[in-house]
Design a protein around this motif. Structure first.
Motif, PDB file in Angstrom:
ATOM      1  N   ASN A 331     -20.595 -14.153  53.041  1.00  0.00           N
ATOM      2  CA  ASN A 331     -22.041 -13.852  52.523  1.00  0.00           C
ATOM      3  C   ASN A 331     -23.010 -14.849  53.396  1.00  0.00           C
ATOM      4  OD1 ASN A 331     -21.579 -16.728  52.165  1.00  0.00           O
ATOM      5  ND2 ASN A 331     -20.799 -16.447  50.036  1.00  0.00           N
ATOM      6  N   GLU A 332     -23.952 -15.218  53.062  1.00  0.00           N
ATOM      7  CA  GLU A 332     -25.122 -15.942  53.837  1.00  0.00           C
ATOM      8  C   GLU A 332     -24.712 -17.308  54.304  1.00  0.00           C
ATOM      9  OE1 GLU A 332     -29.290 -14.992  53.087  1.00  0.00           O
ATOM     10  OE2 GLU A 332     -28.582 -14.014  51.116  1.00  0.00           O
ATOM     11  N   LYS A 333     -23.676 -17.779  53.410  1.00  0.00           N
ATOM     12  CA  LYS A 333     -23.335 -19.215  53.918  1.00  0.00           C
ATOM     13  C   LYS A 333     -21.956 -19.226  54.959  1.00  0.00           C
ATOM     14  CE  LYS A 333     -26.643 -21.123  51.719  1.00  0.00           C
ATOM     15  NZ  LYS A 333     -27.581 -22.191  52.645  1.00  0.00           N
ATOM     16  N   VAL A 334     -21.087 -18.397  54.422  1.00  0.00           N
ATOM     17  CA  VAL A 334     -19.927 -18.281  55.281  1.00  0.00           C
ATOM     18  C   VAL A 334     -19.513 -17.062  55.454  1.00  0.00           C
ATOM     19  CG1 VAL A 334     -17.285 -18.791  55.015  1.00  0.00           C
ATOM     20  CG2 VAL A 334     -19.243 -20.243  53.713  1.00  0.00           C
ATOM     21  N   GLN A 335     -18.995 -16.755  56.728  1.00  0.00           N
ATOM     22  CA  GLN A 335     -18.363 -15.572  57.409  1.00  0.00           C
ATOM     23  C   GLN A 335     -17.083 -15.672  57.890  1.00  0.00           C
ATOM     24  OE1 GLN A 335     -22.045 -16.323  59.257  1.00  0.00           O
ATOM     25  NE2 GLN A 335     -22.510 -15.886  56.947  1.00  0.00           N
ATOM     26  N   TYR A 336     -16.129 -14.712  57.859  1.00  0.00           N
ATOM     27  CA  TYR A 336     -14.866 -15.024  58.413  1.00  0.00           C
ATOM     28  C   TYR A 336     -14.608 -13.586  59.022  1.00  0.00           C
ATOM     29  CZ  TYR A 336     -13.675 -12.034  54.370  1.00  0.00           C
ATOM     30  OH  TYR A 336     -13.534 -10.980  53.484  1.00  0.00           O
ATOM     31  N   PHE A 337     -13.512 -13.791  60.032  1.00  0.00           N
ATOM     32  CA  PHE A 337     -13.036 -12.455  60.636  1.00  0.00           C
ATOM     33  C   PHE A 337     -11.608 -13.056  61.023  1.00  0.00           C
ATOM     34  CE2 PHE A 337     -11.421 -10.780  64.609  1.00  0.00           C
ATOM     35  CZ  PHE A 337     -11.412  -9.528  64.515  1.00  0.00           C
ATOM     36  N   SER A 338     -10.527 -12.219  60.656  1.00  0.00           N
ATOM     37  CA  SER A 338      -9.059 -12.417  60.753  1.00  0.00           C
ATOM     38  C   SER A 338      -8.424 -11.007  61.832  1.00  0.00           C
ATOM     39  CB  SER A 338      -8.427 -12.918  59.742  1.00  0.00           C
ATOM     40  OG  SER A 338      -7.049 -13.295  59.933  1.00  0.00           O
ATOM     41  N   ARG A 361      -0.110 -11.122  67.795  1.00  0.00           N
ATOM     42  CA  ARG A 361      -1.349 -11.804  68.344  1.00  0.00           C
ATOM     43  C   ARG A 361      -2.458 -11.996  66.987  1.00  0.00           C
ATOM     44  NH1 ARG A 361      -4.728 -14.755  71.601  1.00  0.00           N
ATOM     45  NH2 ARG A 361      -6.791 -14.056  71.242  1.00  0.00           N
ATOM     46  N   LEU A 362      -2.737 -13.200  67.111  1.00  0.00           N
ATOM     47  CA  LEU A 362      -3.613 -13.678  65.854  1.00  0.00           C
ATOM     48  C   LEU A 362      -4.934 -14.180  66.574  1.00  0.00           C
ATOM     49  CD1 LEU A 362      -0.905 -15.850  64.015  1.00  0.00           C
ATOM     50  CD2 LEU A 362      -1.514 -13.431  63.308  1.00  0.00           C
ATOM     51  N   ASN A 363      -6.048 -14.091  65.545  1.00  0.00           N
ATOM     52  CA  ASN A 363      -7.143 -14.494  66.144  1.00  0.00           C
ATOM     53  C   ASN A 363      -8.136 -14.572  64.750  1.00  0.00           C
ATOM     54  OD1 ASN A 363      -9.436 -15.578  67.382  1.00  0.00           O
ATOM     55  ND2 ASN A 363     -10.023 -13.575  68.509  1.00  0.00           N
ATOM     56  N   ASN A 364      -8.575 -15.895  64.550  1.00  0.00           N
ATOM     57  CA  ASN A 364      -9.271 -16.080  63.374  1.00  0.00           C
ATOM     58  C   ASN A 364     -10.703 -16.978  63.563  1.00  0.00           C
ATOM     59  OD1 ASN A 364      -7.049 -15.384  61.296  1.00  0.00           O
ATOM     60  ND2 ASN A 364      -6.279 -16.837  62.501  1.00  0.00           N
ATOM     61  N   ASN A 365     -11.690 -16.523  63.088  1.00  0.00           N
ATOM     62  CA  ASN A 365     -13.035 -17.176  63.190  1.00  0.00           C
ATOM     63  C   ASN A 365     -13.709 -17.435  61.867  1.00  0.00           C
ATOM     64  OD1 ASN A 365     -12.904 -17.171  66.079  1.00  0.00           O
ATOM     65  ND2 ASN A 365     -13.558 -14.901  66.181  1.00  0.00           N
ATOM     66  N   VAL A 366     -14.252 -18.520  61.665  1.00  0.00           N
ATOM     67  CA  VAL A 366     -15.083 -18.735  60.518  1.00  0.00           C
ATOM     68  C   VAL A 366     -16.373 -19.399  60.869  1.00  0.00           C
ATOM     69  CG1 VAL A 366     -14.933 -20.063  58.330  1.00  0.00           C
ATOM     70  CG2 VAL A 366     -12.761 -19.027  59.341  1.00  0.00           C
ATOM     71  N   GLN A 367     -17.435 -19.128  60.273  1.00  0.00           N
ATOM     72  CA  GLN A 367     -18.557 -19.842  60.506  1.00  0.00           C
ATOM     73  C   GLN A 367     -19.225 -20.166  59.082  1.00  0.00           C
ATOM     74  OE1 GLN A 367     -18.479 -16.271  61.821  1.00  0.00           O
ATOM     75  NE2 GLN A 367     -17.380 -17.307  63.362  1.00  0.00           N
ATOM     76  N   ILE A 368     -19.318 -21.531  59.054  1.00  0.00           N
ATOM     77  CA  ILE A 368     -19.939 -22.057  57.866  1.00  0.00           C
ATOM     78  C   ILE A 368     -21.273 -22.843  58.052  1.00  0.00           C
ATOM     79  CG2 ILE A 368     -19.407 -23.643  55.992  1.00  0.00           C
ATOM     80  CD1 ILE A 368     -16.536 -23.620  56.735  1.00  0.00           C
ATOM     81  N   GLN A 369     -22.138 -22.105  57.407  1.00  0.00           N
ATOM     82  CA  GLN A 369     -23.631 -22.683  57.388  1.00  0.00           C
ATOM     83  C   GLN A 369     -24.003 -23.980  56.274  1.00  0.00           C
ATOM     84  OE1 GLN A 369     -26.672 -19.895  57.856  1.00  0.00           O
ATOM     85  NE2 GLN A 369     -28.493 -21.422  57.488  1.00  0.00           N
ATOM     86  N   PHE A 370     -24.545 -24.983  56.700  1.00  0.00           N
ATOM     87  CA  PHE A 370     -24.943 -26.006  55.509  1.00  0.00           C
ATOM     88  C   PHE A 370     -26.237 -26.285  55.548  1.00  0.00           C
ATOM     89  CE2 PHE A 370     -23.164 -27.917  59.520  1.00  0.00           C
ATOM     90  CZ  PHE A 370     -23.869 -29.160  59.805  1.00  0.00           C
ATOM     91  N   GLY A 371     -26.701 -25.722  54.800  1.00  0.00           N
ATOM     92  CA  GLY A 371     -28.108 -25.712  54.544  1.00  0.00           C
ATOM     93  C   GLY A 371     -28.900 -25.432  55.608  1.00  0.00           C
ATOM     94  N   ASP A 372     -30.071 -26.286  56.025  1.00  0.00           N
ATOM     95  CA  ASP A 372     -30.921 -25.769  57.206  1.00  0.00           C
ATOM     96  C   ASP A 372     -30.303 -26.700  58.512  1.00  0.00           C
ATOM     97  OD1 ASP A 372     -32.209 -23.978  55.857  1.00  0.00           O
ATOM     98  OD2 ASP A 372     -33.752 -25.479  55.226  1.00  0.00           O
ATOM     99  N   ALA A 373     -29.297 -27.502  58.223  1.00  0.00           N
ATOM    100  CA  ALA A 373     -28.934 -28.543  59.131  1.00  0.00           C
ATOM    101  C   ALA A 373     -28.195 -27.959  60.274  1.00  0.00           C
ATOM    102  CB  ALA A 373     -28.383 -29.538  58.553  1.00  0.00           C
ATOM    103  N   GLY A 374     -27.413 -27.021  60.224  1.00  0.00           N
ATOM    104  CA  GLY A 374     -26.630 -26.423  61.246  1.00  0.00           C
ATOM    105  C   GLY A 374     -25.512 -25.570  60.610  1.00  0.00           C
ATOM    106  N   VAL A 375     -24.565 -25.245  61.615  1.00  0.00           N
ATOM    107  CA  VAL A 375     -23.379 -24.035  61.447  1.00  0.00           C
ATOM    108  C   VAL A 375     -22.331 -24.808  61.973  1.00  0.00           C
ATOM    109  CG1 VAL A 375     -22.665 -21.970  61.911  1.00  0.00           C
ATOM    110  CG2 VAL A 375     -25.055 -22.325  61.653  1.00  0.00           C
ATOM    111  N   VAL A 376     -21.085 -24.693  61.699  1.00  0.00           N
ATOM    112  CA  VAL A 376     -19.802 -25.017  61.878  1.00  0.00           C
ATOM    113  C   VAL A 376     -19.127 -23.674  62.309  1.00  0.00           C
ATOM    114  CG1 VAL A 376     -17.673 -26.100  61.438  1.00  0.00           C
ATOM    115  CG2 VAL A 376     -19.565 -27.221  60.617  1.00  0.00           C
TER     116      VAL A 376
END
Length: 1001
Positions: A331-338, A361-376
C-alpha cells in the motif's frame, strides 16, 4: 558442532522467514464496498507517440475490480473514493495512478515504453541518483522485463548486445559452472552494485531485476572511487508497487547441445598423416599398413583402437529447468517483493554420474515509509548451490578429447583393468566415470538496511541516506577418490597376424574409496557502509542545486585473499542547473590505496562535467520533431586499483617451505624474512577520462539514442619492470610506476519504435569502436631499422612476417633470402625480406593486421496482437587474428583440415612431428578474418487475451518457445568465433532450445 558458516545460514533463513511472514500478515487487504458506494472512472491509455493501447490491464487496489482497454484504448472501472490503479501492458513499464475523491487526475494516461529514459526521471548513478537531464556522463538503462526475452537465468548473459559500450563474453561454458563476463569500453567492469551494495560474485536472474544501469564514464561512476574507474553495472532489483497484488510463476524447461565441436581425424587417417609427418622429418614411419587396416576394420581393438571421443562421451543432451515465483504488492506505506527461484541442470557427458548442479535463489525487499520523516529499505536473500561432477573439470575433459588422437589408447585392457600410458596418461572413461567425484556446495547470503531521512525541518531540501550491507560467500568442497586398476598393455604378435595382451607394465592396483573427504573451504565477505547527505533545492525556475556529501567504506576479507582489502571514499558532488538548460557539475573524492604511503593516501581526485539541453534553446523551439537533445561532457582523474602486494617484512614465515610475497613469483627462504621492495617511492596509479556525448529523443520518442566520444588514459601504473632491469633476478625486482596507455573511441546506439495497427515493434542498433595506444611501455625498445617492432604508438596491431607462399623444392630455397628460423625444407613457409638486408629474421617483423575494433549489437522486439518476439545478436566487424589451431601438433590429434597440408595443397605447410620455428610463428600466412555475427537468442511468446483472463481471475498467462546460440555467421567454420577456444581446449558453448510458461494472479 556448528560453525560460523552454519550460524550465518541459520540467521539468513530466520530473517527470510520473518520477512516472508511479514509480507503475508501485513494488513494490505481492504474490504470492498458495495457496488452502490463505488464511483465509475474512465480514461484513455496511449503511449508517448499518441497511439492508443488496447488489451491494457487495469487493477483497482481497494475495490478489487479489473478492467481492460477496448479498441479505442479506453476503459471504465468502478473504484472507491480513494483508490489506486495498477496499469500493466506488455512492452511498457507499470504505471501507478491514484484516484482522489472519486476522480482521476486526467482522463488520458500515457505509458512509458521499455528502454526509454524520461528527462525528469531519477536515474541511478554512483551512490545516488540524478534526473537524467542533469547527468553529465554516459548512462544507458534496460529493464528487467526486457531482459526476460533472453532465455537465460543469468543477467550478465542477457545483457549481450543490448547496450553500447558494453560487451559480454563467454566465461566457463560448462553447464555446472557456467559464467559470463562483461566489459565496458575495453575494460573489465569495475564493480557490480546490487541495490547499492557491491557483490561481484552474486548470480542474478532477470526475473528479480527491475533495471540495470550501465555507467560508462566519470560523469556517472566517479564517486565509486577506484572500483568505478573501469565503469560499473548498477542493478536495482524489483520493488512492490503501492496498490499492487501480484503472484507470478514462471517455468522454463529446455535441452542444450554443443554449438560447435571440432572435426578431428579417425585413427586410420591420423596414422597415415602422422607417417607423412615423420617422413617429412627424415624418420621412418611407425604405423604399418596392417595397423592402418586394423584401425579401419576394428580388428585388434586393444592394440589398434579407433576412438571417437565426442561420440563416446558427448553424444548426449543436457537438460535443465528453471522455476521462479514472485510475490509483490503493498500500500502507500509498505511495499514488498519476494523472489524464489530454483534452477537445475546436468552435463553433456554421457558416462558415469555426469555433471549435475542445482541452485535455489532468494531475494526479498521491503520498503516502509514512516510519515513524512523517511523510508526504511530492507533486503535479505541469497542462494544455495550444489554441484556434483567428476574431479576432471569439463574444460580439461574437452582439452583431452581435442589433443588425444583416436588411437592414443583403448579404454580398457579387460573388464577389470583400464589402460594408461606414459605418453597418454589420461583415460577419459576412468576420469569421467570411475575416478574422483567432487561435491561442491556454494552458499551466499546478503543483507542490507537502508534509511532515507527527510531533514526538511532542519534545512529545506536536506535528506540523509544511509545504507549498510553485507555479502558472504562460502564454498565447501568434498571429494571421493576411488582409484581403478590401470596398466599399459604389452602385446605379442600371434602366428595369424593378431596380437594378444601378454603382459602389463606400470600396473597400479586400484582401491575403492567411497567416503567424502574435505578438499577445500572458501569464505569471502564484503562489508559495505554508505552515507549520503543530500541537498536538493530549486530556488526558482532558473537556479536548481543538488549537492551531496558521500562517505562509503567497503571491506573484503576471505580465505582467497592474502590480506584484507579496504576501499574507503570521502567526497562531494555539486550539480547546478541554470535557466533550466545549462548544467555544471563538480566532484572531489579522496579514494586512498591502502598499500601506498600516507602522503599518497591524502590525495584528492577530481571530475568536472557540463550539460546543455539544446532542445530548450530558442533556435530549436520550432523543431516539433525534437523531444530531447542533450550535449554533455566530463573530464576527470581517478585512482586506479592495484594488485595485491605487501609492504611489511615477515608477512610469511614458514619452516618447511619458502614464503611468497612482494611481486608475483617472488620467493624467499624458508623463514620468509627477505624484503623485496618498499612502497615509499610508489605513487597512486591513475586514470584520466574525457567523455563527450549526445543524448536524443525525436519524433515523439519514436527514435531514442546517444552518441559518445571517449578518451581513457591509464598512467603511473605499478609494474614489475622485467625488461628495464633484465640483469636482476626476477624474484627480486622492485615495483615502480611506469607505463602510459590510452584507449580512444566512440560508441552509440539508436532505436526506432513504431506502431502500425496491431503491430508494435522496436529495432535497435549499437556499436563501439576503440583503439589502444601506448606511449610508455616496459616492453623492449628496438633500435633504428627495427622501429616497426616497437609497441610505442598504436600497439593494437598484429605484428609478424609477410608470407609469400610455400617453398616447393630445394631450388626455390636456394634462390631465396636465407631464413634464420631453423632448417628450411620444401613445404615450409616462404617470407618476404621486409627490410631488404638479405636475411629473414626478427628484424622483418612489421604490422600485418589489426584485431577487430568494432563491437556491435542488434535487437528486434515486436508485438502483434497477443504474439511477441525478441531477437538479439552481437558480433565484431573487420579485423584479423592469428590462427594457431593447426600449428605443430607433434603427437597430438590432427584436425581433418590437416589432410590438406603440403604437398596436397598449399593451404597449410608440411606436416611435422618436430618443433618448427620457421612455420609456426606470427605471419600473414596464418592471418584470418575476425568478424562475425552471433545470433544470441530468439524468443516467441503468446499471451492469452486479457478479455478472457479477466473473467478467470488471472492477470497473465503466456507460453513461450526460444533458442539460444542457434548459429554464428563468420569467415571460419573451424571455430566458434565469439570464443575461439570453446570446443577445443575448453568446454563448448551450448545451443539451447526452451519452452516456458508464465502465469500471474
Amino acid at each position: 558442532m556448528l560453525t560460523i558458516n552454519d550460524f550465518t545460514m541459520i540467521k539468513t533463513k530466520i530473517l527470510y522467514l520473518i520477512l516472508a511472514g511479514l509480507f503475508f500478515v501485513l494488513p494490505f487487504q481492504v474490504n470492498a464496498q458495495e457496488e452502490s458506494d463505488l464511483s465509475m472512472v474512465s480514461a484513455t491509455i496511449s503511449n508517448r507517440t499518441g497511439y492508443v493501447l488496447k488489451e491494457v490491464h487495469i487493477q483497482a487496489f481497494n475495490s478489487k475490480n479489473r478492467a481492460v482497454t477496448n479498441e479505442d484504448g479506453s476503459f471504465s472501472i468502478r473504484v472507491e473514493n480513494e483508490d489506486i490503479l495498477i496499469i500493466s501492458h506488455l512492452g511498457y513499464e507499470k504505471a501507478v495512478v491514484y484516484v482522489k475523491e472519486g476522480n482521476l487526475e486526467s482522463d488520458t494516461i500515457v505509458l512509458k515504453q521499455w528502454g526509454t529514459i524520461e528527462p525528469q526521471e531519477d536515474t541511478n548513478i554512483a551512490l545516488g541518483s540524478l534526473p537524467f537531464e542533469r547527468i553529465t556522463g554516459s548512462v544507458e538503462r534496460i529493464t528487467g522485463e526486457e531482459l526476460n526475452d533472453f532465455p537465460t537465468p543469468f543477467v550478465r548473459e542477457a545483457l549481450a548486445g543490448r547496450l553500447s559500450g558494453l560487451t559480454t563474453s563467454y566465461g566457463d561454458a560448462s553447464t555446472v559452472t557456467e559464467s559470463f563476463g562483461n566489459g565496458i569500453r575495453g575494460q573489465e567492469v569495475g564493480q557490480l552494485y546490487v541495490d547499492g551494495v557491491p557483490a561481484v560474485d552474486i548470480v542474478l536472474t532477470p526475473a528479480e531485476v527491475d533495471d540495470v544501469i550501465v555507467a560508462k564514464d566519470y560523469g556517472s561512476t566517479f564517486m565509486f572511487g577506484t572500483l568505478g574507474a573501469p565503469g560499473a553495472l548498477i542493478v536495482n532489483t524489483k520493488r512492490g508497487l503501492p496498490g499492487e497484488r501480484l503472484f507470478r510463476i514462471t517455468s522454463n524447461t529446455g535441452v542444450r547441445t554443443p554449438a560447435f565441436l571440432p572435426s578431428t581425424m579417425n585413427a586410420q587417417d591420423y596414422a597415415r598423416n602422422y607417417n607423412i609427418a615423420l617422413s617429412n622429418d627424415g624418420f621412418s614411419p611407425i604405423y604399418t599398413q596392417n595397423d592402418i587396416n586394423d584401425y579401419a576394420t576394428g580388428n585388434n581393438p586393444v592394440r589398434n583402437p579407433n576412438n571417437n571421443y565426442y561420440e563416446d562421451f558427448v553424444n548426449g543432451i543436457s537438460t535443465y529447468s528453471h522455476v521462479t515465483g514472485d510475490f509483490s504488492g503493498g500500500n502507500e506505506k509498505v511495499q514488498y517483493f519476494s523472489h524464489l527461484g530454483y534452477y537445475t541442470t546436468n552435463g553433456i557427458e554421457t558416462v558415469g554420474e555426469g555433471r549435475k548442479s542445482s541452485r535455489i535463489r532468494l531475494n526479498n525487499n521491503v520498503q516502509i515509509q514512516f510519515g513524512d520523516a523517511g523510508v526504511v529499505n530492507l533486503g535479505v536473500g541469497g542462494s544455495f548451490n550444489k554441484r556434483n561432477e567428476p574431479k576432471l573439470s569439463a574444460n580439461d575433459a574437452f582439452n583431452t578429447m581435442y589433443n588425444y588422437p583416436a588411437n592414443a589408447l583403448p579404454y580398457k585392457v579387460n573388464d577389470t583393468i583400464f589402460t594408461s600410458s606414459r605418453e597418454f596418461s589420461r583415460n577419459l572413461l576412468v576420469d569421467l566415470a570411475h575416478s574422483s567425484i567432487i561435491e561442491d556446495i556454494r552458499r551466499d547470503a546478503f543483507a542490507r538496511v537502508g534509511l532515507d531521512l527527510n531533514l526538511d525541518k532542519v534545512t529545506k531540501g536536506l535528506t540523509l541516506k544511509t545504507l549498510v550491507g553485507m555479502y558472504v560467500l562460502n564454498v565447501l568442497t568434498d571429494v571421493i577418490e576411488p582409484t581403478p586398476h590401470t596398466a599399459e598393455p604389452i602385446f605379442t604378435l600371434e602366428n595369424d597376424g593378431t596380437y594378444r595382451v601378454s603382459g602389463l607394465r606400470n600396473f597400479i592396483n586400484g582401491e575403492d574409496r567411497f567416503q567424502f573427504k574435505k578438499l577445500a573451504d572458501r569464505v569471502d565477505r564484503t562489508q559495505f557502509i554508505n552515507a549520503n547527505l543530500s541537498y536538493v533545492r530549486n530556488f526558482n525556475d532558473n537556479h536548481k542545486v543538488i549537492a551531496d556529501l558521500f562517505f562509503n567504506n567497503q571491506k573484503l576479507t576471505g580465505s582467497t585473499l592474502a590480506q584484507n582489502v579496504i576501499f574507503r571514499n570521502i567526497g562531494a558532488r555539486v550539480n547546478y542547473m541554470f535557466n533550466q538548460k545549462y548544467v555544471l557539475e563538480g566532484k572531489l573524492l579522496n579514494a586512498p590505496i591502502r598499500q601506498l604511503s600516507k602522503d599518497e593516501k591524502k590525495k584528492v581526485n577530481y571530475d568536472a562535467g557540463l550539460a546543455w539541453l539544446l532542445h530548450k534553446e530558442s533556435f530549436l523551439k520550432n523543431a516539433s520533431w525534437l523531444n530531447f537533445l542533450k550535449l554533455r561532457g566530463n573530464f576527470g582523474v581517478q585512482s586506479r586499483p592495484v594488485s595485491q602486494f605487501f609492504i611489511s617484512e615477515n608477512l610469511y614465515k614458514r619452516t618447511n617451505a619458502g614464503g611468497n610475497f612482494g611481486v608475483d613469483g617472488g620467493q624467499t627462504g624458508s623463514t620468509g624474512t627477505n624484503r623485496i621492495f618498499t612502497a615509499s617511492n610508489l605513487i597512486t596509479p591513475k586514470q584520466e577520462y574525457l567523455s563527450i556525448g549526445l543524448d536524443f529523443q525525436m519524433f515523439k520518442s519514436k527514435i531514442n539514442g546517444q552518441l559518445n566520444y571517449f578518451n581513457i588514459r591509464n598512467y603511473d601504473q605499478i609494474i614489475s619492470p622485467g625488461n628495464l632491469f633484465a640483469f636482476l633476478p626476477t624474484a627480486y625486482l622492485p615495483l615502480i610506476n611506469y607505463e602510459d596507455s590510452r584507449f580512444r573511441g566512440i560508441d552509440g546506439n539508436i532505436s526506432y519504435s513504431n506502431k502500425i495497427g496491431n503491430l508494435s515493434y522496436k529495432i535497435g542498433v549499437n556499436a563501439t569502436y576503440g583503439v589502444n595506444y601506448t606511449t610508455l611501455s616496459n616492453d623492449t625498445t628496438y633500435p633504428i631499422g627495427e622501429e616497426q617492432r616497437n609497441v610505442i604508438g598504436n600497439n593494437e596491431v598484429i605484428r609478424g612476417l609477410k608470407a609469400i607462399g610455400i617453398f616447393q623444392n630445394e631450388a626455390e630455397i636456394a634462390s631465396a633470402p636465407t631464413q634464420l628460423f631453423g632448417d628450411v625444407k620444401p613445404g615450409d613457409i616462404r617470407y618476404l625480406d621486409f627490410n631488404n638486408d638479405g636475411l629473414i629474421d626478427e628484424k622483418d617483423y612489421h604490422e600485418i593486421g589489426t584485431p577487430s575494433r568494432v563491437d556491435f549489437g542488434l535487437n528486434y522486439m515486436m508485438q502483434y496482437k497477443n504474439w511477441s518476439m525478441g531477437i538479439h545478436a552481437d558480433g565484431k566487424v573487420g579485423g584479423s587474428y592469428i590462427e594457431q589451431l593447426n600449428w605443430n601438433r607433434k603427437a597430438n590429434d590432427y584436425t581433418n583440415e590437416l589432410a590438406n597440408s603440403w604437398p596436397v595443397s598449399n593451404s597449410l605447410p608440411r606436416l611435422t612431428t618436430l618443433t618448427n620455428t620457421n612455420n609456426y610463428r606470427n605471419s600473414s600466412f596464418w592471418l584470418k578474418k575476425a568478424g562475425y555475427l552471433n545470433l544470441r537468442s530468439i524468443m516467441v511468446a503468446y499471451s492469452l487475451p486479457q478479455a478472457l483472463l479477466k473473467d478467470l481471475g488471472v492477470k497473465e498467462f503466456s507460453l513461450s518457445a526460444s533458442t539460444k546460440n542457434p548459429f554464428v555467421i563468420s569467415y571460419s567454420d573451424q571455430r566458434f568465433m565469439p570464443s575461439r577456444n570453446k570446443g577445443y581446449s575448453q568446454h563448448p558453448v551450448l545451443r539451447t532450445f526452451e519452452l516456458g510458461v508464465q502465469v500471474s494472479f
